[in-house]
Design a protein around this motif. Structure first.
Motif, PDB file in Angstrom:
ATOM      1  N   ARG A 218      34.742  53.045 -26.834  1.00 52.95           N
ATOM      2  CA  ARG A 218      35.558  52.017 -26.919  1.00 52.95           C
ATOM      3  C   ARG A 218      34.331  50.762 -27.092  1.00 52.95           C
ATOM      4  NH1 ARG A 218      38.216  55.059 -22.887  1.00 52.95           N
ATOM      5  NH2 ARG A 218      40.170  54.846 -22.983  1.00 52.95           N
ATOM      6  N   TYR A 219      34.813  49.793 -27.979  1.00 48.29           N
ATOM      7  CA  TYR A 219      34.230  48.431 -28.280  1.00 48.29           C
ATOM      8  C   TYR A 219      34.642  47.631 -27.130  1.00 48.29           C
ATOM      9  CZ  TYR A 219      33.073  50.012 -32.875  1.00 48.29           C
ATOM     10  OH  TYR A 219      32.357  50.714 -34.033  1.00 48.29           O
ATOM     11  N   ALA A 220      33.749  47.202 -26.225  1.00 46.40           N
ATOM     12  CA  ALA A 220      34.068  46.428 -25.304  1.00 46.40           C
ATOM     13  C   ALA A 220      33.854  44.914 -25.824  1.00 46.40           C
ATOM     14  CB  ALA A 220      33.223  46.321 -24.054  1.00 46.40           C
ATOM     15  N   LEU A 221      35.132  44.004 -25.566  1.00 51.26           N
ATOM     16  CA  LEU A 221      35.211  42.636 -26.390  1.00 51.26           C
ATOM     17  C   LEU A 221      35.417  41.605 -24.874  1.00 51.26           C
ATOM     18  CD1 LEU A 221      37.832  43.235 -28.697  1.00 51.26           C
ATOM     19  CD2 LEU A 221      35.323  43.227 -29.211  1.00 51.26           C
ATOM     20  N   ARG A 222      34.822  40.539 -25.141  1.00 50.18           N
ATOM     21  CA  ARG A 222      34.680  39.330 -24.097  1.00 50.18           C
ATOM     22  C   ARG A 222      34.955  38.095 -25.067  1.00 50.18           C
ATOM     23  NH1 ARG A 222      30.169  36.246 -23.718  1.00 50.18           N
ATOM     24  NH2 ARG A 222      28.346  37.470 -24.132  1.00 50.18           N
ATOM     25  N   ARG A 223      35.718  37.286 -24.440  1.00 44.12           N
ATOM     26  CA  ARG A 223      35.915  36.005 -25.208  1.00 44.12           C
ATOM     27  C   ARG A 223      34.579  35.229 -25.343  1.00 44.12           C
ATOM     28  NH1 ARG A 223      41.162  34.155 -26.249  1.00 44.12           N
ATOM     29  NH2 ARG A 223      42.615  35.063 -25.351  1.00 44.12           N
ATOM     30  N   LYS A 224      34.424  34.483 -26.426  1.00 44.66           N
ATOM     31  CA  LYS A 224      33.135  33.717 -26.688  1.00 44.66           C
ATOM     32  C   LYS A 224      33.064  32.642 -25.649  1.00 44.66           C
ATOM     33  CE  LYS A 224      32.609  34.354 -31.466  1.00 44.66           C
ATOM     34  NZ  LYS A 224      32.408  33.773 -32.915  1.00 44.66           N
ATOM     35  N   GLY A 225      31.785  32.541 -25.031  1.00 44.94           N
ATOM     36  CA  GLY A 225      31.666  31.638 -24.233  1.00 44.94           C
ATOM     37  C   GLY A 225      32.080  32.366 -22.493  1.00 44.94           C
ATOM     38  N   ALA A 226      32.395  33.284 -22.322  1.00 49.04           N
ATOM     39  CA  ALA A 226      32.842  33.864 -20.966  1.00 49.04           C
ATOM     40  C   ALA A 226      31.532  34.216 -20.454  1.00 49.04           C
ATOM     41  CB  ALA A 226      33.526  34.981 -21.306  1.00 49.04           C
ATOM     42  N   SER A 227      31.564  34.096 -18.918  1.00 52.75           N
ATOM     43  CA  SER A 227      30.363  34.171 -18.267  1.00 52.75           C
ATOM     44  C   SER A 227      30.070  35.573 -17.496  1.00 52.75           C
ATOM     45  CB  SER A 227      30.357  33.316 -17.234  1.00 52.75           C
ATOM     46  OG  SER A 227      31.592  33.322 -16.383  1.00 52.75           O
ATOM     47  N   ASP A 228      30.742  36.484 -18.347  1.00 45.87           N
ATOM     48  CA  ASP A 228      30.649  37.969 -17.634  1.00 45.87           C
ATOM     49  C   ASP A 228      30.015  38.919 -18.758  1.00 45.87           C
ATOM     50  OD1 ASP A 228      32.656  37.946 -19.255  1.00 45.87           O
ATOM     51  OD2 ASP A 228      33.953  39.302 -18.091  1.00 45.87           O
TER      52      ASP A 228
END
Length: 233
Positions: A218-228
């Motif tokens: 799976r590709y993991a995605l996070r929103r740009k600018g998220a701090s995690d």
């Protein structure tokens, strides 16, 4: 051979990997390029191909070639190494992520229609990988989905892609276990996966960042600018 000679003579990258007895085990070719997202300067090496001879996988040859490319780029003062790969091929995504690269752009039908046995009728979508030469190489871990995470694209019981929704936290895009075997066994389902990944992963990278590739594919995605950001070590 004449093209490789011209590339080498003009300062680009051409390399062979050989076994101790001199047998060719792999090769890599790259040319000088403009770094992704920058408007001026030739400050990148675009790796057009890096491959090992069939049957030679799992021996570290591919990693040795990529590290050799990295040494070449650093020696010549280049800021990055760029290359493309098929986002549906799990082993390539996992290998590239293990090197410490960023997946920075989704390129739809990058090469157009391809007629070879591996790609015919399947489209030529590619992810663009960017290897920052200023960052140290490290081992990165991508945790599997947990409570509160969402799955933008998952795998149904019979191997079909199933769409989900974007959440506010971490989200995931799955790819099939072995897309190359699936293309031989069920080309229609393989094309279904191409479209599904194109319409999910391929449409969110303006606002989301690929922040890992898990052991479960799976590709993991996070929103740009998220701090995690995902943990590394």
């Amino acid at each position: 051979a004449e093209v490789l000679r011209a590339l080498s003579h003009s300062g680009s990258y051409v390399a062979l990997a050989r076994t101790l007895d001199g047998t060719v085990a792999g090769a890599a070719v790259g040319f000088l390029a403009r770094d992704h997202g920058r408007d001026a300067g030739v400050d990148s090496l675009h790796s057009h191909i890096a491959a090992v001879v069939p049957g030679s996988g799992g021996r570290g040859i591919g990693r040795a070639l990529k590290l050799h490319q990295r040494a070449f780029a650093r020696r010549h003062g280049l800021g990055s190494v760029l290359w493309t790969f098929d986002p549906l091929v799990r082993r390539n995504a996992a290998f590239n992520w293990s090197l410490g690269v960023d997946f920075v752009d989704y390129l739809v039908d990058f090469y157009g229609a391809m007629a070879d046995a591996r790609n015919a009728g399947q489209g030529s979508d590619r992810l663009l990988a960017r290897w920052d030469m200023t960052r140290p190489i490290g081992i990165r871990q991508a945790p599997e989905p947990g409570p509160g995470d969402t799955e933008l694209l998952g795998i149904a019981d019979r191997g079909h892609p199933v769409r989900g929704d974007l959440g506010e936290g971490r989200t995931w895009v799955a790819v099939p276990t072995d897309i190359e075997a699936l293309r031989r066994a069920d080309p229609h389902l393989a094309r279904e996966w191409r479209v599904a990944v194109r319409e999910t992963l391929g449409t969110v990278l303006d606002e989301w960042v690929v922040d890992g590739f898990t052991r479960s594919g799976r590709y993991a995605l996070r929103r740009k600018g998220a701090s995690d950001p995902l943990p590394s070590r």
